[in-house]
Design an enzyme around this catalytic site. Structure first.
Site, PDB file in Angstrom:
ATOM      1  N   SER A  60     -47.801 -10.916  26.974  1.00 42.00           N
ATOM      2  CA  SER A  60     -48.405  -9.892  26.126  1.00 42.00           C
ATOM      3  C   SER A  60     -47.879  -9.889  24.696  1.00 42.00           C
ATOM      4  CB  SER A  60     -48.210  -8.504  26.739  1.00 42.00           C
ATOM      5  OG  SER A  60     -46.852  -8.117  26.682  1.00 42.00           O
ATOM      6  N   LYS A 138     -43.220  -3.976  23.528  1.00 43.75           N
ATOM      7  CA  LYS A 138     -44.405  -3.960  22.658  1.00 43.75           C
ATOM      8  C   LYS A 138     -43.945  -3.740  21.215  1.00 43.75           C
ATOM      9  CE  LYS A 138     -47.170  -3.972  26.297  1.00 43.75           C
ATOM     10  NZ  LYS A 138     -47.843  -5.222  26.706  1.00 43.75           N
TER      11      LYS A 138
END
Length: 257
Positions: A60, A138
């Site tokens: 990701s 993230k």
């Protein structure tokens, strides 16, 4: 000085030398348990208050951080000091505990055996075993009070109406002006928002925009996809393994003034 005094003095000297010789150095093997306990204590303090190493398990955050199921992912240093004196800023890469809605499907990595589970918990305290929680990585895009959405005419993410400068993105959903945008019948996969981030929360996204279950994926939950600042464990600062990937993790100023 009398002969008796001289004799006593000599006798006392011999006695002291004898006691010195009788003192044996402490066995190295007896010191090992003490050294182990000290090392474990230092490791616990380091992992709890200073920094910890985490493994990247997914893609990701490609290309910034490498990871994929079944492969050898990057191991990164996550330092915990910076955010004791301030909050995360847009552009920072952070590791955080996934809120409840982000942890659906997560299963414990601990053994069902009570003894083994106990050893795993102890190992986790000193950094030998990963924590039994859904820790995610993230990039911070917007902070409390800001409004985030996508997209402008060029397909860029907007924060408070201004486009972001995001040089780290190399993979994203198609956005073709006049063909596939946020206004066409078939919208671009980039489109979302607008969402106003609650105070004390963060809007986070993966650098691999086309393969990241981030704030956009959870926008329908009770926090509109945002995460509490209190869930942030620390800031990802450095890739330590593998050696071919050594280097700092950039935290650019992505918001235009």
């Amino acid at each position: 000085m009398t002969p008796d005094a001289t004799e006593q003095e000599q006798t006392g000297g011999k006695s002291r030398r004898r006691r010195g010789k009788d003192k044996k150095p402490r066995s190295f093997w007896r010191e090992i348990p003490i050294l182990i306990v000290v090392a474990l204590l230092l490791s616990f303090l380091l992992q709890t208050f200073i920094a910890r190493v985490y493994l990247i398990p997914s893609e990701s955050m490609e290309p910034t951080l490498h990871g994929c199921p079944g492969c050898t992912g990057d191991r990164i240093v996550v330092e915990k000091i910076s955010y004791r004196f301030g909050d995360p800023e847009p552009g920072d890469v952070v590791v955080f505990r996934g809120p409840e809605s982000w942890s659906e499907g997560y299963s414990s990595t601990r053994s069902d055996n009570v003894v083994i589970r106990g050893l795993q918990e102890v190992g986790s305290l000193v950094g030998l075993v990963p924590p039994d929680e859904n820790d995610l990585v993230k990039r911070v895009i917007a902070t409390g009070g800001q409004t985030v959405e996508c997209c402008d005419d060029q397909g860029r993410v907007l924060v408070d109406g201004k486009p972001l400068d995001e040089p780290y993105i190399t993979m994203d959903f198609p956005f073709i002006p006049g063909v596939q945008t946020c206004d066409t019948a078939v919208k671009s996969g980039r489109c979302f928002g607008p969402v106003t981030v609650p105070e004390g929360h963060l809007w986070v996204m993966g650098d691999n925009r086309s393969n990241s279950a981030d704030s956009r994926y959870h926008v329908s939950d009770e926090m509109q996809g945002t995460i509490p600042v209190d869930n942030v464990i620390g800031k990802a600062t450095f890739i330590v393994l593998p050696p071919s990937r050594w280097g700092s993790i950039p935290s650019p100023d992505i918001q235009q003034q």
